[in-house]
Design a protein around this motif. Structure first.
Motif, PDB file in Angstrom:
ATOM      1  N   MET A 140      -9.224   3.976  -3.617  1.00  0.00           N
ATOM      2  CA  MET A 140      -9.971   5.072  -4.229  1.00  0.00           C
ATOM      3  C   MET A 140      -9.622   6.394  -3.561  1.00  0.00           C
ATOM      4  O   MET A 140      -9.397   7.390  -4.235  1.00  0.00           O
ATOM      5  CB  MET A 140     -11.468   4.802  -4.112  1.00  0.00           C
ATOM      6  CG  MET A 140     -11.970   3.793  -5.128  1.00  0.00           C
ATOM      7  SD  MET A 140     -13.679   4.073  -5.602  1.00  0.00           S
ATOM      8  CE  MET A 140     -14.522   3.703  -4.090  1.00  0.00           C
ATOM      9  N   VAL A 141      -9.567   6.373  -2.201  1.00  0.00           N
ATOM     10  CA  VAL A 141      -9.248   7.598  -1.473  1.00  0.00           C
ATOM     11  C   VAL A 141      -7.946   8.182  -1.992  1.00  0.00           C
ATOM     12  O   VAL A 141      -7.857   9.360  -2.345  1.00  0.00           O
ATOM     13  CB  VAL A 141      -9.107   7.294   0.043  1.00  0.00           C
ATOM     14  CG1 VAL A 141      -8.570   8.505   0.779  1.00  0.00           C
ATOM     15  CG2 VAL A 141     -10.442   6.867   0.640  1.00  0.00           C
ATOM     16  N   LYS A 142      -6.929   7.324  -2.066  1.00  0.00           N
ATOM     17  CA  LYS A 142      -5.605   7.824  -2.408  1.00  0.00           C
ATOM     18  C   LYS A 142      -5.525   8.294  -3.841  1.00  0.00           C
ATOM     19  O   LYS A 142      -4.877   9.289  -4.146  1.00  0.00           O
ATOM     20  CB  LYS A 142      -4.576   6.716  -2.187  1.00  0.00           C
ATOM     21  CG  LYS A 142      -4.213   6.541  -0.748  1.00  0.00           C
ATOM     22  CD  LYS A 142      -3.116   5.531  -0.599  1.00  0.00           C
ATOM     23  CE  LYS A 142      -3.584   4.178  -1.092  1.00  0.00           C
ATOM     24  NZ  LYS A 142      -2.579   3.143  -0.908  1.00  0.00           N
ATOM     25  N   PHE A 198       0.854  -1.186   0.000  1.00  0.00           N
ATOM     26  CA  PHE A 198       0.000   0.000   0.000  1.00  0.00           C
ATOM     27  C   PHE A 198       0.889   1.235   0.000  1.00  0.00           C
ATOM     28  O   PHE A 198       1.664   1.432   0.920  1.00  0.00           O
ATOM     29  CB  PHE A 198      -0.901  -0.005   1.236  1.00  0.00           C
ATOM     30  CG  PHE A 198      -1.866  -1.151   1.259  1.00  0.00           C
ATOM     31  CD1 PHE A 198      -2.938  -1.182   0.376  1.00  0.00           C
ATOM     32  CD2 PHE A 198      -1.700  -2.199   2.144  1.00  0.00           C
ATOM     33  CE1 PHE A 198      -3.831  -2.236   0.400  1.00  0.00           C
ATOM     34  CE2 PHE A 198      -2.594  -3.256   2.175  1.00  0.00           C
ATOM     35  CZ  PHE A 198      -3.659  -3.283   1.296  1.00  0.00           C
ATOM     36  N   ASP A 199       0.753   2.044  -1.024  1.00  0.00           N
ATOM     37  CA  ASP A 199       1.574   3.250  -1.070  1.00  0.00           C
ATOM     38  C   ASP A 199       0.853   4.402  -0.364  1.00  0.00           C
ATOM     39  O   ASP A 199      -0.290   4.290   0.042  1.00  0.00           O
ATOM     40  CB  ASP A 199       1.923   3.604  -2.504  1.00  0.00           C
ATOM     41  CG  ASP A 199       0.700   3.615  -3.393  1.00  0.00           C
ATOM     42  OD1 ASP A 199       0.734   4.254  -4.440  1.00  0.00           O
ATOM     43  OD2 ASP A 199      -0.320   2.991  -3.025  1.00  0.00           O
ATOM     44  N   ARG A 200       1.531   5.492  -0.225  1.00  0.00           N
ATOM     45  CA  ARG A 200       0.976   6.646   0.484  1.00  0.00           C
ATOM     46  C   ARG A 200       0.874   7.839  -0.457  1.00  0.00           C
ATOM     47  O   ARG A 200       1.634   7.955  -1.400  1.00  0.00           O
ATOM     48  CB  ARG A 200       1.882   7.011   1.658  1.00  0.00           C
ATOM     49  CG  ARG A 200       1.917   5.927   2.741  1.00  0.00           C
ATOM     50  CD  ARG A 200       0.613   5.903   3.528  1.00  0.00           C
ATOM     51  NE  ARG A 200       0.596   4.883   4.564  1.00  0.00           N
ATOM     52  CZ  ARG A 200      -0.037   3.720   4.443  1.00  0.00           C
ATOM     53  NH1 ARG A 200      -0.661   3.413   3.330  1.00  0.00           N
ATOM     54  NH2 ARG A 200      -0.027   2.843   5.432  1.00  0.00           N
ATOM     55  N   VAL A 201      -0.078   8.718  -0.162  1.00  0.00           N
ATOM     56  CA  VAL A 201      -0.143   9.976  -0.918  1.00  0.00           C
ATOM     57  C   VAL A 201      -0.094  11.160   0.042  1.00  0.00           C
ATOM     58  O   VAL A 201      -0.487  11.062   1.201  1.00  0.00           O
ATOM     59  CB  VAL A 201      -1.421  10.107  -1.793  1.00  0.00           C
ATOM     60  CG1 VAL A 201      -1.450   9.098  -2.907  1.00  0.00           C
ATOM     61  CG2 VAL A 201      -2.670  10.025  -0.942  1.00  0.00           C
ATOM     62  N   ALA A 209      -9.726  -0.746  -7.541  1.00  0.00           N
ATOM     63  CA  ALA A 209     -10.065   0.440  -6.757  1.00  0.00           C
ATOM     64  C   ALA A 209      -9.198   1.625  -7.178  1.00  0.00           C
ATOM     65  O   ALA A 209      -9.672   2.755  -7.293  1.00  0.00           O
ATOM     66  CB  ALA A 209      -9.878   0.157  -5.269  1.00  0.00           C
ATOM     67  N   MET A 220      -6.376   3.165   7.873  1.00  0.00           N
ATOM     68  CA  MET A 220      -4.982   3.518   8.190  1.00  0.00           C
ATOM     69  C   MET A 220      -4.020   2.692   7.338  1.00  0.00           C
ATOM     70  O   MET A 220      -3.055   3.213   6.792  1.00  0.00           O
ATOM     71  CB  MET A 220      -4.693   3.269   9.679  1.00  0.00           C
ATOM     72  CG  MET A 220      -5.314   4.267  10.633  1.00  0.00           C
ATOM     73  SD  MET A 220      -4.669   5.940  10.434  1.00  0.00           S
ATOM     74  CE  MET A 220      -3.084   5.826  11.275  1.00  0.00           C
ATOM     75  N   THR A 221      -4.296   1.383   7.246  1.00  0.00           N
ATOM     76  CA  THR A 221      -3.400   0.508   6.482  1.00  0.00           C
ATOM     77  C   THR A 221      -3.385   0.901   5.018  1.00  0.00           C
ATOM     78  O   THR A 221      -2.342   0.934   4.375  1.00  0.00           O
ATOM     79  CB  THR A 221      -3.870  -0.965   6.605  1.00  0.00           C
ATOM     80  OG1 THR A 221      -4.027  -1.254   7.977  1.00  0.00           O
ATOM     81  CG2 THR A 221      -2.879  -1.929   5.991  1.00  0.00           C
ATOM     82  N   VAL A 222      -4.575   1.183   4.507  1.00  0.00           N
ATOM     83  CA  VAL A 222      -4.666   1.521   3.087  1.00  0.00           C
ATOM     84  C   VAL A 222      -4.018   2.879   2.817  1.00  0.00           C
ATOM     85  O   VAL A 222      -3.456   3.096   1.756  1.00  0.00           O
ATOM     86  CB  VAL A 222      -6.140   1.491   2.634  1.00  0.00           C
ATOM     87  CG1 VAL A 222      -6.286   1.985   1.216  1.00  0.00           C
ATOM     88  CG2 VAL A 222      -6.676   0.069   2.739  1.00  0.00           C
ATOM     89  N   GLY A 223      -4.119   3.801   3.802  1.00  0.00           N
ATOM     90  CA  GLY A 223      -3.383   5.049   3.640  1.00  0.00           C
ATOM     91  C   GLY A 223      -4.227   6.298   3.482  1.00  0.00           C
ATOM     92  O   GLY A 223      -3.767   7.268   2.893  1.00  0.00           O
ATOM     93  N   GLN A 229      -1.308  10.797   8.521  1.00  0.00           N
ATOM     94  CA  GLN A 229      -2.619  10.167   8.664  1.00  0.00           C
ATOM     95  C   GLN A 229      -3.231  10.533  10.011  1.00  0.00           C
ATOM     96  O   GLN A 229      -2.590  10.389  11.050  1.00  0.00           O
ATOM     97  CB  GLN A 229      -2.467   8.650   8.581  1.00  0.00           C
ATOM     98  CG  GLN A 229      -2.114   8.151   7.195  1.00  0.00           C
ATOM     99  CD  GLN A 229      -2.139   6.643   7.167  1.00  0.00           C
ATOM    100  OE1 GLN A 229      -1.193   6.011   7.613  1.00  0.00           O
ATOM    101  NE2 GLN A 229      -3.207   6.071   6.664  1.00  0.00           N
ATOM    102  N   GLY A 280     -10.526   5.100  -8.619  1.00  0.00           N
ATOM    103  CA  GLY A 280     -10.145   6.350  -7.969  1.00  0.00           C
ATOM    104  C   GLY A 280      -9.556   7.327  -8.970  1.00  0.00           C
ATOM    105  O   GLY A 280      -9.906   8.512  -8.979  1.00  0.00           O
ATOM    106  N   ASN A 308      -5.630   9.799   4.562  1.00  0.00           N
ATOM    107  CA  ASN A 308      -4.974  10.815   5.384  1.00  0.00           C
ATOM    108  C   ASN A 308      -5.908  11.435   6.413  1.00  0.00           C
ATOM    109  O   ASN A 308      -5.486  11.780   7.505  1.00  0.00           O
ATOM    110  CB  ASN A 308      -4.378  11.900   4.487  1.00  0.00           C
ATOM    111  CG  ASN A 308      -3.168  11.380   3.739  1.00  0.00           C
ATOM    112  OD1 ASN A 308      -2.294  10.744   4.326  1.00  0.00           O
ATOM    113  ND2 ASN A 308      -3.114  11.618   2.441  1.00  0.00           N
ATOM    114  N   LEU A 356     -15.731  10.471   1.214  1.00  0.00           N
ATOM    115  CA  LEU A 356     -15.794   9.098   0.706  1.00  0.00           C
ATOM    116  C   LEU A 356     -16.223   8.194   1.852  1.00  0.00           C
ATOM    117  O   LEU A 356     -15.545   8.131   2.874  1.00  0.00           O
ATOM    118  CB  LEU A 356     -14.448   8.669   0.130  1.00  0.00           C
ATOM    119  CG  LEU A 356     -14.447   7.412  -0.743  1.00  0.00           C
ATOM    120  CD1 LEU A 356     -13.315   7.454  -1.743  1.00  0.00           C
ATOM    121  CD2 LEU A 356     -14.390   6.126   0.047  1.00  0.00           C
TER     122      LEU A 356
END
Lengths: 347, 76
Positions: B1-3, A211-214, A323, B23-26, B72, A327, B28, A344
């Motif tokens: 989708m959020v990210k 899982f990457d971060r933004v 997903a 949190m795991t998915v990321g 986050q 997105g 914020n 969301l």
């Protein structure tokens, strides 16, 4: 001896860098550039009889014509198999290698191998279609890359059975291969646990998706004039689920116009989501997509305006890759409509 | 989708019940919801009470969107 045609770009052919990336496809007899390393690894079982060279920009900007010319050139040499690249982390080159390799497999029916760095966009595009050997992200990894690509290509050319990705060293392509391991699963699991407890390296047999971060989006300073959009993974759809969004592992998302709609009532909306009791959401879909209160808040001047569509998919067992795609597509639409912020909701 | 929406620079608040997944998915900005089958509602309440509850959650979500974050954050 088996005959191999090798596909490379203008850079590895020594024609030039970015300034020469628009050169058209060219066929040269024998080995050019990294082909000599391939030849060495073929160990007398095969030989690069010709090299097809194409500029990366030319290929990507004129894919149809370039691909046709390249396939004709490859075919004219009547090879037993084809090797493309390796492309390392060169994006356009990786996409070109993947595209050529896929066409060689599909249209010429020939065995083919390519190689590139795992984050090369060509990898995600083609790893389930053709054998791609993971490489380092730059040409310093040439020796290692070719040492894996050559034997895999030879095996394919000879029609030998290809084992699992971890043993043959190609990117997992989603195809499961049954085989008998020396140790049973329980032993392997305990070995792994012991290694983990001792802080030693171990290789999982079931990697979790990464899982990457933004970067967080900037905070809204003036909500009373902000444009909001509603998105959900809770599967709220117009009654009858007109786009047939799947109740699990959704293959699509829907966007539904809510101009003039003040509330998502049970008469017109429902959930398509499997995996949770849908009765509460069906009874009052606002419990998942809070359109009713958002409308109130617009009237009260707390929110500026609402994007005319809400977007929805089913989160139940839906692939990360799907997903991600949804997105991206939804995000683009929101940008086009100058949406400032998104709520969301997930079930 | 959020990210992948937030990648465009649009702030996204994720309203969900299972915040550890978020949190795991990321995500914020995360706002906890009521329950998995009715994140923004509670069928035990009267319709009016329930709407107040829903409005409170949406207000919390807006507050989250108005709050600058650099990591986050769960908005309890």
């Amino acid at each position: 001896m088996l005959k191999c045609v090798h596909y490379i770009n203008q850079f590895f052919a020594g024609i030039g860098g970015e300034e020469k990336a628009d050169v058209k496809p060219e066929l040269r007899k024998g080995v050019v550039g990294p082909g000599s390393a391939l030849n060495a690894q073929f160990k007398g079982e095969a030989e690069v009889v010709a090299t097809v060279i194409c500029g990366d920009s030319y290929f990507n900007e004129n894919e149809k014509e370039a691909l046709k010319t390249i396939l004709d050139m490859i075919k004219s040499e009547n090879p037993d198999f084809v090797v493309c690249g390796p492309a390392f982390n060169a994006g356009r080159y990786g996409v070109a290698c993947g595209t050529v390799a896929n066409a060689v497999k599909e249209e010429l029916g020939l065995p083919v191998v390519t190689g590139m760095y795992e984050e090369n966009p060509g990898a995600d595009m083609f790893k389930t279609k053709v054998y791609i050997v993971p490489t380092k992200n730059n040409a310093a990894g040439m020796g290692e890359a070719v040492a894996w690509m050559a034997p895999l290509a030879l095996k394919l050319a000879k029609g030998e059975e290809i084992g699992v990705s971890s043993k043959e060293h190609y990117m997992p392509n989603g195809v499961r291969t049954n085989f008998f391991d020396d140790k049973i699963g329980a032993e392997r699991a305990v070995d792994m646990l012991i290694a983990k407890l001792q802080g030693k390296p171990f290789t999982t047999e079931y990697p979790m998706p990464s899982f990457d971060r933004v970067e967080p989006g900037k905070a809204i300073t003036d909500m009373a004039h902000a444009r909001i959009a509603l998105v959900t993974s809770g599967g709220i759809v117009p009654k009858g689920n007109p786009d047939h969004i799947e109740s699990s592992n959704a293959q699509k998302y829907g966007g539904y116009n809510i101009e003039g709609v003040d509330t998502l009532d049970s008469e017109h909306y429902e959930t398509a989501h499997g995996g949770y009791d849908p009765s509460y959401a069906n009874e009052n879909p606002n419990r998942v997509v809070p359109l009713d209160v958002v409308r109130d808040m617009i009237k009260d001047g707390e929110i500026g305006s609402l994007h005319p569509y809400f977007y929805t998919t089913v989160g139940n067992g839906t692939a990360v890759a799907s997903a991600k795609k949804y997105g991206e597509e939804i995000g683009k639409k929101l940008v086009d409509d100058h949406v400032d912020a998104v709520i969301l909701t997930s079930t | 989708m959020v990210k992948n929406i937030e990648k465009y620079g649009i702030p996204v608040v994720h309203v969900c019940t299972v915040t550890p997944i978020s949190m795991t998915v990321g995500a914020n900005r995360i706002v906890p919801a009521i329950a998995i089958p009715h994140p923004l509602g509670n069928p035990k309440l009267s319709a009016d009470e329930e709407k107040v509850l829903r409005r409170n959650i949406v207000e919390k979500a807006l507050k989250a969107l108005e709050t600058p974050v650099d990591k986050q954050t769960i908005f309890e």
